[in-house]
Motif scaffolding. Sequence first.
Motif, PDB file in Angstrom:
ATOM      1  N   VAL A  10       8.331   5.241   6.218  1.00  0.00           N
ATOM      2  CA  VAL A  10       6.711   5.317   6.159  1.00  0.00           C
ATOM      3  C   VAL A  10       5.986   4.323   5.260  1.00  0.00           C
ATOM      4  O   VAL A  10       5.263   3.517   5.510  1.00  0.00           O
ATOM      5  CB  VAL A  10       6.401   6.708   5.674  1.00  0.00           C
ATOM      6  CG1 VAL A  10       5.120   6.911   5.286  1.00  0.00           C
ATOM      7  CG2 VAL A  10       6.956   7.862   6.591  1.00  0.00           C
ATOM      8  N   PHE A  11       6.735   3.909   3.974  1.00  0.00           N
ATOM      9  CA  PHE A  11       6.258   2.964   3.093  1.00  0.00           C
ATOM     10  C   PHE A  11       6.023   1.762   3.649  1.00  0.00           C
ATOM     11  O   PHE A  11       5.340   0.948   3.665  1.00  0.00           O
ATOM     12  CB  PHE A  11       7.265   2.984   1.771  1.00  0.00           C
ATOM     13  CG  PHE A  11       6.732   1.914   0.893  1.00  0.00           C
ATOM     14  CD1 PHE A  11       5.461   2.145  -0.024  1.00  0.00           C
ATOM     15  CD2 PHE A  11       7.581   0.533   0.872  1.00  0.00           C
ATOM     16  CE1 PHE A  11       5.087   1.083  -0.769  1.00  0.00           C
ATOM     17  CE2 PHE A  11       6.975  -0.148  -0.067  1.00  0.00           C
ATOM     18  CZ  PHE A  11       5.823  -0.142  -1.029  1.00  0.00           C
ATOM     19  N   LEU A  12       7.478   1.336   4.339  1.00  0.00           N
ATOM     20  CA  LEU A  12       7.363  -0.089   4.993  1.00  0.00           C
ATOM     21  C   LEU A  12       6.301  -0.095   6.113  1.00  0.00           C
ATOM     22  O   LEU A  12       5.733  -1.119   6.367  1.00  0.00           O
ATOM     23  CB  LEU A  12       8.713  -0.390   5.315  1.00  0.00           C
ATOM     24  CG  LEU A  12       9.831  -0.629   4.683  1.00  0.00           C
ATOM     25  CD1 LEU A  12      11.212  -0.720   4.979  1.00  0.00           C
ATOM     26  CD2 LEU A  12       9.436  -1.893   3.725  1.00  0.00           C
ATOM     27  N   SER A  13       6.143   1.023   6.811  1.00  0.00           N
ATOM     28  CA  SER A  13       5.122   0.982   7.919  1.00  0.00           C
ATOM     29  C   SER A  13       4.012   0.772   7.371  1.00  0.00           C
ATOM     30  O   SER A  13       3.075  -0.029   8.022  1.00  0.00           O
ATOM     31  CB  SER A  13       5.264   2.285   8.687  1.00  0.00           C
ATOM     32  OG  SER A  13       4.264   2.342   9.684  1.00  0.00           O
ATOM     33  N   LEU A  14       3.561   1.379   6.378  1.00  0.00           N
ATOM     34  CA  LEU A  14       2.197   1.197   5.677  1.00  0.00           C
ATOM     35  C   LEU A  14       1.987  -0.055   5.083  1.00  0.00           C
ATOM     36  O   LEU A  14       0.854  -0.465   5.429  1.00  0.00           O
ATOM     37  CB  LEU A  14       2.004   2.252   4.683  1.00  0.00           C
ATOM     38  CG  LEU A  14       1.805   3.884   5.109  1.00  0.00           C
ATOM     39  CD1 LEU A  14       1.960   5.046   4.126  1.00  0.00           C
ATOM     40  CD2 LEU A  14       0.608   3.922   6.124  1.00  0.00           C
ATOM     41  N   SER A  15       2.774  -0.538   4.471  1.00  0.00           N
ATOM     42  CA  SER A  15       2.843  -1.982   3.634  1.00  0.00           C
ATOM     43  C   SER A  15       2.480  -2.883   4.830  1.00  0.00           C
ATOM     44  O   SER A  15       1.986  -3.985   4.469  1.00  0.00           O
ATOM     45  CB  SER A  15       3.883  -2.028   2.959  1.00  0.00           C
ATOM     46  OG  SER A  15       5.011  -2.215   3.736  1.00  0.00           O
ATOM     47  N   ALA A  16       3.144  -2.798   6.071  1.00  0.00           N
ATOM     48  CA  ALA A  16       3.123  -3.749   7.151  1.00  0.00           C
ATOM     49  C   ALA A  16       1.713  -3.582   7.968  1.00  0.00           C
ATOM     50  O   ALA A  16       1.572  -4.321   8.997  1.00  0.00           O
ATOM     51  CB  ALA A  16       4.438  -3.936   7.744  1.00  0.00           C
ATOM     52  N   ARG A  17       0.904  -2.388   7.841  1.00  0.00           N
ATOM     53  CA  ARG A  17      -0.280  -2.414   8.765  1.00  0.00           C
ATOM     54  C   ARG A  17      -0.821  -3.500   8.622  1.00  0.00           C
ATOM     55  O   ARG A  17      -1.177  -4.002   7.647  1.00  0.00           O
ATOM     56  CB  ARG A  17      -0.791  -1.123   7.948  1.00  0.00           C
ATOM     57  CG  ARG A  17      -1.882  -0.525   9.020  1.00  0.00           C
ATOM     58  CD  ARG A  17      -2.636   0.780   8.396  1.00  0.00           C
ATOM     59  NE  ARG A  17      -2.832   0.615   7.059  1.00  0.00           N
ATOM     60  CZ  ARG A  17      -3.174   1.763   6.151  1.00  0.00           C
ATOM     61  NH1 ARG A  17      -3.029   2.842   6.621  1.00  0.00           N
ATOM     62  NH2 ARG A  17      -3.399   1.314   4.795  1.00  0.00           N
ATOM     63  N   ALA A  18      -1.527  -3.865   9.830  1.00  0.00           N
ATOM     64  CA  ALA A  18      -2.573  -4.898   9.948  1.00  0.00           C
ATOM     65  C   ALA A  18      -3.969  -4.536   9.211  1.00  0.00           C
ATOM     66  O   ALA A  18      -4.359  -3.436   9.181  1.00  0.00           O
ATOM     67  CB  ALA A  18      -2.921  -5.191  11.500  1.00  0.00           C
ATOM     68  N   GLU A  19      -4.229  -5.839   8.461  1.00  0.00           N
ATOM     69  CA  GLU A  19      -5.452  -5.736   7.935  1.00  0.00           C
ATOM     70  C   GLU A  19      -6.490  -6.775   8.730  1.00  0.00           C
ATOM     71  O   GLU A  19      -6.099  -7.467   9.163  1.00  0.00           O
ATOM     72  CB  GLU A  19      -5.257  -6.384   6.541  1.00  0.00           C
ATOM     73  CG  GLU A  19      -4.684  -5.348   5.601  1.00  0.00           C
ATOM     74  CD  GLU A  19      -5.023  -5.791   4.155  1.00  0.00           C
ATOM     75  OE1 GLU A  19      -6.320  -5.963   3.688  1.00  0.00           O
ATOM     76  OE2 GLU A  19      -3.997  -6.297   3.559  1.00  0.00           O
ATOM     77  N   THR A  20      -7.628  -6.189   8.991  1.00  0.00           N
ATOM     78  CA  THR A  20      -8.656  -6.801   9.712  1.00  0.00           C
ATOM     79  C   THR A  20      -9.644  -7.620   8.697  1.00  0.00           C
ATOM     80  O   THR A  20     -10.107  -6.785   7.743  1.00  0.00           O
ATOM     81  CB  THR A  20      -9.744  -5.971  10.630  1.00  0.00           C
ATOM     82  OG1 THR A  20      -8.783  -5.347  11.492  1.00  0.00           O
ATOM     83  CG2 THR A  20     -10.602  -6.643  11.166  1.00  0.00           C
ATOM     84  N   ILE A  21      -9.632  -8.728   8.974  1.00  0.00           N
ATOM     85  CA  ILE A  21     -10.675  -9.729   8.212  1.00  0.00           C
ATOM     86  C   ILE A  21     -11.878 -10.224   8.763  1.00  0.00           C
ATOM     87  O   ILE A  21     -11.861 -10.718   9.938  1.00  0.00           O
ATOM     88  CB  ILE A  21      -9.748 -11.091   7.910  1.00  0.00           C
ATOM     89  CG1 ILE A  21      -8.653 -10.723   6.810  1.00  0.00           C
ATOM     90  CG2 ILE A  21     -10.947 -11.904   7.132  1.00  0.00           C
ATOM     91  CD1 ILE A  21      -7.866 -11.847   6.367  1.00  0.00           C
TER      92      ILE A  21
END
Length: 401
Positions: A10-21
Amino acid sequence: MRILAVLAVVFLSLSARAETIKIAFIDPLSGPAAAVTQNGLDHFRFMAARLSDSRWQFEVTGFDNKLNPQETIVQAQKAVDAGIRILAQGNGSGAAGALADFVVKHNERNPDAAVLYLNYAAIDPALTNEKCSPWHFRFDAHAGMKMKALATVLARQKAVKKVYLINQDYSFGRAVRDSARAMLAAARPDIEIVGDELHPLAKITDFSPYVAKIRASGADSVITGNWGSDLALLLKAAGESGLQAGWYTYYASGIGSPTAVKQSGLAHRVFAVIEGHPNLPQQGDIEERWRAQHGGSFNVPRIGLAMEMLKAAAVKAGSAEPAAIGRALAGLQQKTPYGGLATMRAADHQLLQDLYVASFGPLQGDMRLDEEGTGWGWKSAGMVKAADTALPTTCVMPAFR
């Protein structure tokens, strides 16, 4: 152990979540400059789609500032209110100065919602000198740097004896005029400046009276920073009058201007200072893919470079926060599509890259690609290395807060 494994996933999934710029493109999307700036917006959107991946997403929204500094502030505030933290602007140094001031004041009042300003075309030297800011990054060479490249190539043309200056009457146009006078005097003191004209920005519909003055002056060459309709109409009037001067320009590569050059019949007599053109050896497939989608050429390659460096800075920082991206951008280096190395100078946030001076005329030799269906294209007349364009700066850069 099983619970820990699940938590780790879960942690790895959240940390790799896409960020929108999110990027606000603030430029005149109506009026006489609209064709030029719509082309710029298309470039930003093309690069946003190209660079988006599972980790970083880029989204570009257009805001019409009507080429007005006050309206620029209004549109910038709308963008900020919509949650956009990256502002991009380029056409009009008056608007650029207003936006740079807005960004500094906004960030002082709202340190937890700071915004970053990516300047892709406003080239008043003051923006990376006395008006420099940690929140402003310029991806285009400024007026003095471009003039140095033009003057270097022009000085080699021994037939050039008399030069006429014609520019738009605002901060950028005056900067072009001042740079031309200083750099021509240094490179070729024998050249005589036989005319120096300033005219209203985007207000003239018939340049024939100005061309008549150029002809009467006996000028063999013209230097102009005109862009958009002001350049296209000026070249149209020159062609109609039969004036066979050489034209040394900042923006003859801009959308619409190549067609005006072809119509003028001034084959290889119109030169532009540019960071690259389609008939240089290319790396990658940007030009090919752009032409397949849009039909024209990828004629603002500095936008491609700006977006690539924005992503590289976000990756380096591991964050979409403007301050983090800004710190990563300062001093960042990026390979250009033409084999050179671009550097965002940390001292003033001015990009340094190789500059080319090219002439426009019928395809010949190894010229493969034309512009705007004219059958004419760009041919290099000279190149100035990035280090040789690096004029000194008076910037005293404040720290990020």
